[in-house]
Design a protein around this motif. Structure first.
Motif, PDB file in Angstrom:
ATOM      1  N   ILE A  87       0.878  -1.174   0.000  1.00  0.00           N
ATOM      2  CA  ILE A  87       0.000   0.000   0.000  1.00  0.00           C
ATOM      3  C   ILE A  87       0.910   1.216   0.000  1.00  0.00           C
ATOM      4  O   ILE A  87       1.860   1.276   0.785  1.00  0.00           O
ATOM      5  CB  ILE A  87      -0.916   0.033   1.231  1.00  0.00           C
ATOM      6  N   LEU A 112      -6.196   2.570   7.530  1.00  0.00           N
ATOM      7  CA  LEU A 112      -6.732   1.240   7.237  1.00  0.00           C
ATOM      8  C   LEU A 112      -6.175   0.194   8.202  1.00  0.00           C
ATOM      9  O   LEU A 112      -6.910  -0.675   8.683  1.00  0.00           O
ATOM     10  CB  LEU A 112      -6.389   0.834   5.802  1.00  0.00           C
ATOM     11  N   PHE A 193      -1.790  -1.364  -3.874  1.00  0.00           N
ATOM     12  CA  PHE A 193      -3.027  -0.603  -3.691  1.00  0.00           C
ATOM     13  C   PHE A 193      -2.660   0.832  -3.338  1.00  0.00           C
ATOM     14  O   PHE A 193      -1.898   1.073  -2.405  1.00  0.00           O
ATOM     15  CB  PHE A 193      -3.866  -1.225  -2.582  1.00  0.00           C
ATOM     16  N   MET A 195      -4.306   4.838  -2.784  1.00  0.00           N
ATOM     17  CA  MET A 195      -5.432   5.754  -2.632  1.00  0.00           C
ATOM     18  C   MET A 195      -4.921   7.165  -2.890  1.00  0.00           C
ATOM     19  O   MET A 195      -3.851   7.541  -2.399  1.00  0.00           O
ATOM     20  CB  MET A 195      -6.024   5.640  -1.219  1.00  0.00           C
ATOM     21  N   LEU A 343     -12.327  -4.201  -5.513  1.00  0.00           N
ATOM     22  CA  LEU A 343     -12.529  -2.823  -5.078  1.00  0.00           C
ATOM     23  C   LEU A 343     -13.924  -2.348  -5.454  1.00  0.00           C
ATOM     24  O   LEU A 343     -14.586  -1.646  -4.678  1.00  0.00           O
ATOM     25  CB  LEU A 343     -11.455  -1.931  -5.707  1.00  0.00           C
ATOM     26  N   LEU A 377      -7.784   3.701  -5.774  1.00  0.00           N
ATOM     27  CA  LEU A 377      -9.048   4.294  -5.354  1.00  0.00           C
ATOM     28  C   LEU A 377      -8.884   5.801  -5.357  1.00  0.00           C
ATOM     29  O   LEU A 377      -7.991   6.339  -4.699  1.00  0.00           O
ATOM     30  CB  LEU A 377      -9.430   3.815  -3.953  1.00  0.00           C
ATOM     31  N   GLY A 405     -11.843   1.005   1.769  1.00  0.00           N
ATOM     32  CA  GLY A 405     -10.526   0.389   1.793  1.00  0.00           C
ATOM     33  C   GLY A 405     -10.455  -0.780   2.761  1.00  0.00           C
ATOM     34  O   GLY A 405      -9.826  -1.814   2.477  1.00  0.00           O
TER      35      GLY A 405
END
Length: 419
Positions: A87, A112, A193, A195, A343, A377, A405
């Motif tokens: 992440i 998260l 991943f 964001m 997702l 995302l 998430g």
């Protein structure tokens, strides 16, 4: 493990508020007082890492700084043979930046992991705050993520405006350039991943707070030059002119017209310099830039070929010469269908539309997605504003991203357990 419901006792609004507060504290870590500016391995990165360390320590995470200056935190799985989920996002900024571009994605990663609490995961988590993504100091982006995939060594001799190399910058920051190869993540990676704020107006225009990303557009950046003949503006008849600016202007309008009529294509002339630049002199030379992007490389490259061919024709018709230089080319990077589907399920479970969107901006996922399965995302950007001091994000969107998430990580855990 079950993906529903999410913990009732968790105050998502409080967690979102603390996430935003952390971003604002990091915004105070800057190399330019009064403005948010953090370039590769500037001293302000130390304060940034220290703030992240405090939150990570409260979660029991192991943290370290690798030889490229990336901040890394690890949550270990108890499962033998577990793979690793990465992440991440970036911690550097453009000059006079906003508080959320890049940084929000890293801090959301901590959020998260806090939301998951003691929930066992069948995969390790490697949270990374990349030291460089914007390309400000050395003119080459993604130094941080290149280190993670093992290609940063190729950049060690690149110099900044002061003539210092990447290698010197690493040494002067106090890191060991000989250990750069050790920054490469050699684990069995199940995916990446990220964001990130959208940095554009689409989600706000559609009334959506979040969206999965389907692909990151490929981009070509070029320097173009039209050369004609400078001459007196009053004495040279229109029929005898070799005006480089009118030729360049014809191409600018052609680029706009082509992009407007090609779905998904964007074309931008962001800088144009006529020379000699006097009001009473016909421009003898014009230097301009061209930035062209699309989610499919074949469309982008086809449009670029069309515009370069047209530029040559314009030059020939107007008695000019034309030259071009490719400055940057990044391939389009589709996000992983499997991760994007998970997702989308998490979005729908939280009441959001699952329809994905294309990212017109480049992100670390662009590099990492060429090596590992990647997903992104997006959070709505109020006013579509980014790379600006007034850049913002809504607390309710941050809370929604934390919920989505967390669901995504839990669904990914179910998928791993079923392997």
């Amino acid at each position: 493990m079950t993906t529903s419901p999410l913990p009732n006792e968790l105050d998502w609004t409080d967690l979102a508020g603390r996430t935003l507060a952390c971003c604002l504290e990091i915004a105070a870590c800057t190399e330019e007082p009064g403005r948010i500016t953090r370039t590769f391995l500037c001293s302000a990165m130390r304060g940034t890492h220290a703030r992240l360390d405090r939150w990570a320590a409260s979660l029991g995470l192991q943290t370290h700084e690798d030889a490229a200056g990336n901040w890394r935190a690890t949550r270990r799985s108890g499962r033998p043979g577990a793979r690793t989920l990465v992440i991440g996002s970036h911690l550097d900024s453009v000059p006079n930046a906003g508080a959320y571009d890049g940084v929000l994605g890293v801090v959301l990663g901590l959020g998260l992991l806090e939301a998951l609490g003691d929930t066992p995961l069948p995969y390790h988590v490697e949270l990374v705050g990349f030291s460089e993504e914007e390309g400000v100091r050395f003119g080459v982006p993604f130094i941080g993520s290149r280190a993670l995939i093992g290609t940063a060594q190729e950049l060690l001799t690149v110099t900044d405006a002061q003539g210092k190399t990447v290698a010197q910058a690493i040494i002067e920051y106090g890191l060991d350039v000989a250990q750069l190869a050790g920054a490469q993540l050699k684990a069995d990676v199940l995916g990446y991943f990220e964001m990130h704020i959208e940095q554009g107006p689409v989600l706000e225009a559609e009334g959506r707070s979040l969206a999965a990303v389907s692909a990151i557009a490929g981009q070509s950046r070029l320097n173009l030059t039209f050369t004609g003949k400078a001459n007196h503006a009053g004495t040279t008849p229109m029929s005898l002119r070799r005006d480089a600016l009118t030729g360049a202007s014809a191409l600018v309008l052609a680029a706009e017209n082509l992009a407007r009529n090609t779905p998904g294509l964007v074309a931008t002339v962001g800088a144009l310099r006529p020379l000699p630049g006097a009001s009473n002199v016909i421009p003898g030379e014009v230097q301009l830039t061209l930035d062209i992007r699309h989610a499919r490389d074949e469309v982008r490259l086809g449009a670029l070929d069309e515009l370069l061919t047209l530029a040559g024709q314009i030059a020939e018709e107007r008695g000019l010469s034309f030259a071009h230089e490719l400055r940057l080319e990044e391939h389009a990077t589709p996000m992983d269908p499997g991760l994007t589907a998970l997702l989308g399920e998490a979005l729908e479970a939280e009441g959001h539309v699952a329809a994905p969107m294309v990212s017109g901006a480049g992100h670390d996922a662009m590099l990492l997605g060429q090596v590992w399965p990647a997903s992104m995302l997006f959070l709505r950007s109020p006013g579509g504003l980014s790379h600006h001091p007034d850049e913002a994000v809504r607390e309710e969107d941050v809370a929604a991203a934390l919920r989505v998430g967390t669901r995504f990580l839990r669904r990914l855990a179910e998928r791993e357990e079923a392997r």
